[in-house]
Design a protein around this motif. Structure first.
Motif, PDB file in Angstrom:
ATOM      1  N   ARG A  70       0.820  -1.210   0.000  1.00  0.00           N
ATOM      2  CA  ARG A  70       0.000   0.000   0.000  1.00  0.00           C
ATOM      3  C   ARG A  70       0.856   1.263   0.000  1.00  0.00           C
ATOM      4  NH1 ARG A  70      -5.255  -1.684   1.453  1.00  0.00           N
ATOM      5  NH2 ARG A  70      -5.256  -3.859   2.132  1.00  0.00           N
ATOM      6  N   LEU A  71       2.115   1.120   0.364  1.00  0.00           N
ATOM      7  CA  LEU A  71       3.024   2.261   0.339  1.00  0.00           C
ATOM      8  C   LEU A  71       3.696   2.441  -1.017  1.00  0.00           C
ATOM      9  CD1 LEU A  71       4.745   1.782   3.824  1.00  0.00           C
ATOM     10  CD2 LEU A  71       2.829   3.280   3.233  1.00  0.00           C
ATOM     11  N   LEU A  72       3.500   1.462  -1.913  1.00  0.00           N
ATOM     12  CA  LEU A  72       4.139   1.570  -3.225  1.00  0.00           C
ATOM     13  C   LEU A  72       3.573   2.712  -4.077  1.00  0.00           C
ATOM     14  CD1 LEU A  72       4.574  -2.195  -4.202  1.00  0.00           C
ATOM     15  CD2 LEU A  72       6.260  -0.615  -3.245  1.00  0.00           C
ATOM     16  N   PRO A  73       2.228   2.922  -4.127  1.00  0.00           N
ATOM     17  CA  PRO A  73       1.728   4.052  -4.946  1.00  0.00           C
ATOM     18  C   PRO A  73       2.278   5.413  -4.525  1.00  0.00           C
ATOM     19  CG  PRO A  73      -0.060   2.546  -4.463  1.00  0.00           C
ATOM     20  CD  PRO A  73       1.106   2.094  -3.636  1.00  0.00           C
ATOM     21  N   PRO A  74       2.247   5.769  -3.221  1.00  0.00           N
ATOM     22  CA  PRO A  74       2.835   7.080  -2.887  1.00  0.00           C
ATOM     23  C   PRO A  74       4.325   7.142  -3.144  1.00  0.00           C
ATOM     24  CG  PRO A  74       2.204   5.898  -0.896  1.00  0.00           C
ATOM     25  CD  PRO A  74       1.637   5.143  -2.042  1.00  0.00           C
ATOM     26  N   ALA A  75       5.009   6.027  -2.975  1.00  0.00           N
ATOM     27  CA  ALA A  75       6.443   6.024  -3.271  1.00  0.00           C
ATOM     28  C   ALA A  75       6.678   6.250  -4.762  1.00  0.00           C
ATOM     29  CB  ALA A  75       7.067   4.701  -2.825  1.00  0.00           C
ATOM     30  N   ALA A  76       5.853   5.610  -5.606  1.00  0.00           N
ATOM     31  CA  ALA A  76       5.991   5.819  -7.046  1.00  0.00           C
ATOM     32  C   ALA A  76       5.644   7.259  -7.421  1.00  0.00           C
ATOM     33  CB  ALA A  76       5.097   4.839  -7.801  1.00  0.00           C
ATOM     34  N   GLY A  77       4.603   7.817  -6.780  1.00  0.00           N
ATOM     35  CA  GLY A  77       4.262   9.206  -7.052  1.00  0.00           C
ATOM     36  C   GLY A  77       5.373  10.156  -6.664  1.00  0.00           C
ATOM     37  N   LEU A  78       6.002   9.902  -5.517  1.00  0.00           N
ATOM     38  CA  LEU A  78       7.117  10.748  -5.089  1.00  0.00           C
ATOM     39  C   LEU A  78       8.294  10.602  -6.037  1.00  0.00           C
ATOM     40  CD1 LEU A  78       8.053  12.688  -2.878  1.00  0.00           C
ATOM     41  CD2 LEU A  78       8.926  10.714  -1.615  1.00  0.00           C
ATOM     42  N   ALA A  79       8.499   9.388  -6.556  1.00  0.00           N
ATOM     43  CA  ALA A  79       9.596   9.185  -7.508  1.00  0.00           C
ATOM     44  C   ALA A  79       9.356   9.947  -8.804  1.00  0.00           C
ATOM     45  CB  ALA A  79       9.754   7.688  -7.792  1.00  0.00           C
ATOM     46  N   LEU A  80       8.084  10.105  -9.194  1.00  0.00           N
ATOM     47  CA  LEU A  80       7.781  10.875 -10.400  1.00  0.00           C
ATOM     48  C   LEU A  80       7.979  12.373 -10.179  1.00  0.00           C
ATOM     49  CD1 LEU A  80       4.563   9.106 -11.757  1.00  0.00           C
ATOM     50  CD2 LEU A  80       6.810   9.158 -12.835  1.00  0.00           C
ATOM     51  N   LEU A  81       7.650  12.841  -8.983  1.00  0.00           N
ATOM     52  CA  LEU A  81       7.739  14.278  -8.726  1.00  0.00           C
ATOM     53  C   LEU A  81       9.137  14.723  -8.327  1.00  0.00           C
ATOM     54  CD1 LEU A  81       4.406  14.905  -6.760  1.00  0.00           C
ATOM     55  CD2 LEU A  81       4.843  15.144  -9.204  1.00  0.00           C
ATOM     56  N   ALA A  82       9.929  13.822  -7.753  1.00  0.00           N
ATOM     57  CA  ALA A  82      11.257  14.205  -7.253  1.00  0.00           C
ATOM     58  C   ALA A  82      12.155  14.821  -8.327  1.00  0.00           C
ATOM     59  CB  ALA A  82      11.936  12.997  -6.608  1.00  0.00           C
ATOM     60  N   PRO A  83      12.175  14.294  -9.570  1.00  0.00           N
ATOM     61  CA  PRO A  83      13.038  14.946 -10.579  1.00  0.00           C
ATOM     62  C   PRO A  83      12.639  16.382 -10.907  1.00  0.00           C
ATOM     63  CG  PRO A  83      12.418  12.721 -11.274  1.00  0.00           C
ATOM     64  CD  PRO A  83      11.588  13.049 -10.083  1.00  0.00           C
ATOM     65  N   LEU A  84      11.437  16.793 -10.536  1.00  0.00           N
ATOM     66  CA  LEU A  84      10.976  18.155 -10.829  1.00  0.00           C
ATOM     67  C   LEU A  84      11.235  19.127  -9.689  1.00  0.00           C
ATOM     68  CD1 LEU A  84       7.516  17.304 -12.477  1.00  0.00           C
ATOM     69  CD2 LEU A  84       9.697  17.761 -13.616  1.00  0.00           C
ATOM     70  N   PHE A  85      11.829  18.639  -8.585  1.00  0.00           N
ATOM     71  CA  PHE A  85      12.074  19.527  -7.450  1.00  0.00           C
ATOM     72  C   PHE A  85      12.983  20.675  -7.871  1.00  0.00           C
ATOM     73  CE2 PHE A  85      11.335  16.219  -3.844  1.00  0.00           C
ATOM     74  CZ  PHE A  85       9.996  16.166  -4.198  1.00  0.00           C
ATOM     75  N   GLY A  86      12.511  21.901  -7.632  1.00  0.00           N
ATOM     76  CA  GLY A  86      13.299  23.084  -7.925  1.00  0.00           C
ATOM     77  C   GLY A  86      13.353  23.471  -9.387  1.00  0.00           C
ATOM     78  N   LYS A  87      12.597  22.782 -10.252  1.00  0.00           N
ATOM     79  CA  LYS A  87      12.706  23.035 -11.683  1.00  0.00           C
ATOM     80  C   LYS A  87      11.442  23.644 -12.300  1.00  0.00           C
ATOM     81  CE  LYS A  87      16.065  19.319 -12.408  1.00  0.00           C
ATOM     82  NZ  LYS A  87      16.374  18.069 -13.150  1.00  0.00           N
ATOM     83  N   VAL A  88      10.412  23.912 -11.494  1.00  0.00           N
ATOM     84  CA  VAL A  88       9.177  24.491 -12.005  1.00  0.00           C
ATOM     85  C   VAL A  88       9.166  25.973 -11.652  1.00  0.00           C
ATOM     86  CG1 VAL A  88       6.663  24.426 -11.917  1.00  0.00           C
ATOM     87  CG2 VAL A  88       7.962  22.304 -11.754  1.00  0.00           C
TER      88      VAL A  88
END
Length: 821
Positions: free
Chosen positions: A372-390
């Motif tokens: 059940r923790l895999l979906p939020p972990a996957a979501g965080l993995a998708l957003l992490a590369p965008l940190f500081g770049k928007v």
């Protein structure tokens, strides 16, 4: 039986699978169900759904209502792109088509001047018109030109004028017609066109005249891009609004689970295998989803006809503007039935359907947390590369942002059933109502978690959005620098002389609710030898401002200790790079300046020289009520009595009585009576970018619809659960259980999952908000008051639904609930 011969294989009892403990093995010729088998079993399930008498129809209708509410909102959302495109097209169609200055009238030219105003919180757009040629283009929505002193208004403005006498005094033209639909963005549009024969075209320097000469209507769309942060905000808004709808539809198709289980057990008894039973169950859910799809379409079409009567946050639309995007419509039509089948099959995955009954989670395994923790972990993995770049100027991957936000929010709903099971499994003892509630939660924690999952997702998304709004608001909400304690409105316009300035100030001050009016008139002077300079394009004519006002007005502009009639003050520029050299050279006691300032880069007319008195005093600048800093020469009217000032650019600050809410309207009426050359501006402490305002309004409007949908869906779900337990409730009452105890038990059954869901929503919302803030490079900050408000709204919706379910609960506890067939 001879040695080495295999024992005869015994046939299982009717309806039982072959022993072995594993999944049932398909019989000969049934390795896998083909499409024909699927369609046959789905159709059989649909027949059971409508052929089960009143109970079957009730269950199907409840499912259809739940799905229909979700489909209605999905279709409404699918209509937003077309509505926005239509609104934008109408906005540009009624704007000026001219891109440059038109010096001479022609057969197709017309004069128009802005005559818009504000009434309380309503912005009213209006223009004065006068055609110069016979072939001049009419504005959209008009059939003929309004005559002098008449006006054509929108239907909404006609209604407002009828109920607002103060506004009618200001817009005193005779109403002779109504603007057509082609000239209005929406039915709530406040718009008018008035005819005027007193319009004079402005010159090229935009200094003389009171109207613009244009060639027609219809400007190209040059709207600014939202920018990456605002675009990301829009994406998250759509995710937050639509994901609860999807969760709710998934819950609605699982209504009637307990009664369905008994039917499936009977099917197993007459020979159906597990796969067939599951397909039949999917067919029952599919029929309810199809009915819901049809009901949602009908509700959308009916609601679209009421769109003209509804205005949310000043947003309105004509029914024809609400046309769902074809691609999105097809996606909804296909996704809802397929989702009903998928959700039903997934819900039966952990269920053992046997001829003598149905056992859920037959092995008694506890829910596991890790997957059940895999979906939020996957979501965080998708957003992490965008940190500081928007940031503004950067691009954004819309799908990556949307997928990451969806996975993070889905993680909240995935963890909720585990949290409910883990929490209620440890509850023991307490009052009877509490024991009844906890025991029910222990037996069906999944149903309780599903019931509040929509609220949980909505609250989590709202918390994340609030954090993002607060984080980026500094980019779109700017301080104006105005001091609204010193003045609440400003009047500006061209005035003939200081006598007109004083007369206008007295007229405005006489309006009810106006406490004080003070101001000044400005003349843009220049160097004293400007008239003798070569008339070339590269000749420099410095701007040397001369502001004329009484001592009260001058004290608002500079730090003056002593002022009397005839006083003159010299104020240096606040910025050394702006006008500093001109100030030292020309603005000094005894120096002369030319009051005939140039029109742009051109000097015309004769010099009007004026000598700065030798007694002029140097003072420091002070921000006025608008936040501006004046510099140059500040003079009282007596000091320039003999000078030829020419026209003045007048600025009047208006101080209103805070105890009179209509004071600003009286002031606007007084200014309107002085002529069309004057404009009124209300002072505000902050100014917000239009795109940011529109997204925020859209969020509030969408959130209102979403929470209403969730509330209605919760009510449907709770009524279905109570209906399934009608016999149990009747038995408890027959054995002497008080009705109040059962009422409190229902309340506790709702309260426990809600509290757990809101705790998860707060944690998930803060987590998503932190990720979004990191993407736009903003520091982490949580507004706990706002978090509490969002959680309170969610809890309030569930509490309201629970209270609405109590009257049906009393009816279900009657003795006739003991009857059975």
């Amino acid at each position: 039986m001879s040695s080495g011969q295999a024992p005869p294989r015994s046939e299982p009892f009717a309806g039982f699978d072959a022993a072995g403990g594993g999944p049932p093995r398909p019989g000969p010729g049934e390795r896998s169900a083909d499409l024909r088998t699927w369609l046959r079993d789905l159709a059989l399930g649909a027949r059971f759904a409508v052929g089960g008498g009143r109970e079957g129809w009730t269950r199907t209708l409840l499912t259809a209502v739940g799905v229909g509410l979700g489909v209605t909102l999905l279709l409404l959302t699918a209509s937003v792109p077309a509505m926005v495109h239509t609104h934008s097209g109408k906005e540009h169609a009624r704007e000026s088509a001219s891109e440059g200055y038109i010096a001479h009238p022609g057969d197709r030219t017309l004069l128009w001047a802005d005559a818009g105003t504000t009434y309380h919180d309503h912005d009213i757009t209006g223009y004065l018109l006068h055609p110069e040629g016979k072939q001049a283009q009419l504005p959209p929505g008009l059939e003929s030109w309004p005559a002098d002193g008449t006006m054509v208004v929108s239907p909404a403005l006609r209604e407002l004028l009828a109920s607002a006498p103060l506004l009618r005094q200001r817009l005193d033209h005779k109403v002779t017609g109504t603007i057509g639909k082609a000239g209005l963005v929406g039915p709530a549009d406040l718009y008018f066109y008035a005819g005027s024969d007193h319009l004079v075209a402005r010159d090229a320097q935009y200094r003389h005249g009171n109207a613009d000469r244009i060639s027609g209507f219809g400007s190209p769309d040059r709207s600014d891009a939202l920018g990456a942060p605002l675009e990301m905000l829009l994406i998250v808004v759509l995710v937050v609004l639509l994901l609860p709808v999807a969760v709710f539809i998934g819950t609605a198709v699982r209504l009637g689970g307990e009664r369905r289980d008994r039917r499936l057990a009977a099917l197993r008894l007459v020979g159906a295998d597990i796969r067939m039973a599951r397909r039949i169950a999917a067919g029952e859910a599919l029929l309810g989803a199809l009915f819901g799809l049809a009901l949602g379409t009908v509700l959308f079409l009916a609601g679209r006809q009421l769109a003209a009567e509804v205005s949310v946050m000043s947003m309105s639309a004509f029914p024809s503007d609400l046309a769902p995007n074809p691609a999105l419509t097809v996606l909804i039509v296909l996704a809802v039935p397929l989702a009903s089948i998928a959700v039903t099959l997934a819900g039966l995955r952990g269920t053992a359907i046997e001829p003598l009954g149905v056992v859920r989670q037959a092995l008694g395994r506890r829910r596991r947390l890790w997957w059940r923790l895999l979906p939020p972990a996957a979501g965080l993995a998708l957003l992490a590369p965008l940190f500081g770049k928007v940031h503004n100027g950067s691009g954004i991957n819309e799908y990556q942002v949307a997928a990451g936000a969806v996975l993070l929010l889905i993680g909240v709903t995935a963890v909720l059933p585990w949290a409910v099971e883990a929490a209620v499994g440890r509850l023991r003892g307490g009052p009877v109502a509490w024991q009844l509630a906890t025991r029910r939660l222990q037996l069906s924690s999944s149903a309780s978690a599903r019931m509040v999952s929509g609220v949980t997702v909505a609250v989590a998304g709202a918390i994340a959005l609030q954090m993002l709004f607060n984080g980026v608001s500094g980019d779109y909400v700017h301080s104006t620098g105005a001091d609204t304690r010193r003045a609440q409105a400003v009047v500006d316009g061209t005035m003939a002389d200081t006598a007109r300035l004083a007369a206008d100030a007295r007229a405005i001050a006489a309006a009810p609710g106006v406490r004080q009016v003070y101001g000044y008139g400005r003349v843009e002077a220049t160097r004293p030898d400007a008239g003798s300079l070569p008339r070339r394009a590269d000749t420099q004519y410095p701007d040397l401002p001369l502001d004329v006002g009484d001592c009260t007005a001058l004290r608002q502009m500079a730090r003056i200790t002593s002022c009397r009639p005839g006083s003159v003050f010299l104020v240096p520029p606040t910025d050394d790079a702006y006008g500093a050299a001109d100030y030292r050279k020309y603005l000094r006691p005894g120096a002369r300046i030319d009051l005939n300032g140039p029109d742009g880069d051109t000097y015309t007319g004769s010099p009007r020289l004026w000598r700065i008195p030798a007694a002029a005093v140097g003072v420091r600048s002070r921000a006025d009520a608008t936040g501006s800093h004046a510099w140059g020469v500040l003079a009282t009217p007596q000091a320039v009595a003999g000078a030829s000032l020419g026209e003045l650019d007048g600025w009047l600050s208006v101080v209103l009585d805070p105890d009179r809410t209509d004071a600003i309207e009286h002031a606007r009426n007084a200014v309107a009576a002085l002529g069309p050359d004057l404009d009124v501006f209300t002072l505000y402490d902050t100014r917000t970018k239009a795109g940011f305002v529109q997204i925020r309004r859209g969020l509030f409007a969408g959130a209102a619809f979403t929470m209403a949908l969730i509330g209605a869906g919760l009510l449907v779900t709770m009524l279905e659960q109570l209906r399934e337990r009608r016999k149990l409730l009747a038995v408890l009452v027959a054995f002497g259980t008080r009705r109040s105890v059962l009422g409190w038990s229902v309340l506790w059954q709702t309260a426990v999952p809600v509290v757990l869901g809101l705790l998860l929503a707060v944690a998930g919302g803060i987590g998503l908000g932190a990720a979004l803030l990191a993407m736009v490079r903003r520091p982490f900050h949580t507004d706990w008051a706002g978090v509490g408000t969002m959680a309170g709204v969610g809890a309030g919706v569930v509490l309201a639904v629970t209270l609405l379910s109590l009257p049906p609960l009393w009816r279900l506890m009657r003795a006739d609930g003991l009857r059975t067939e």
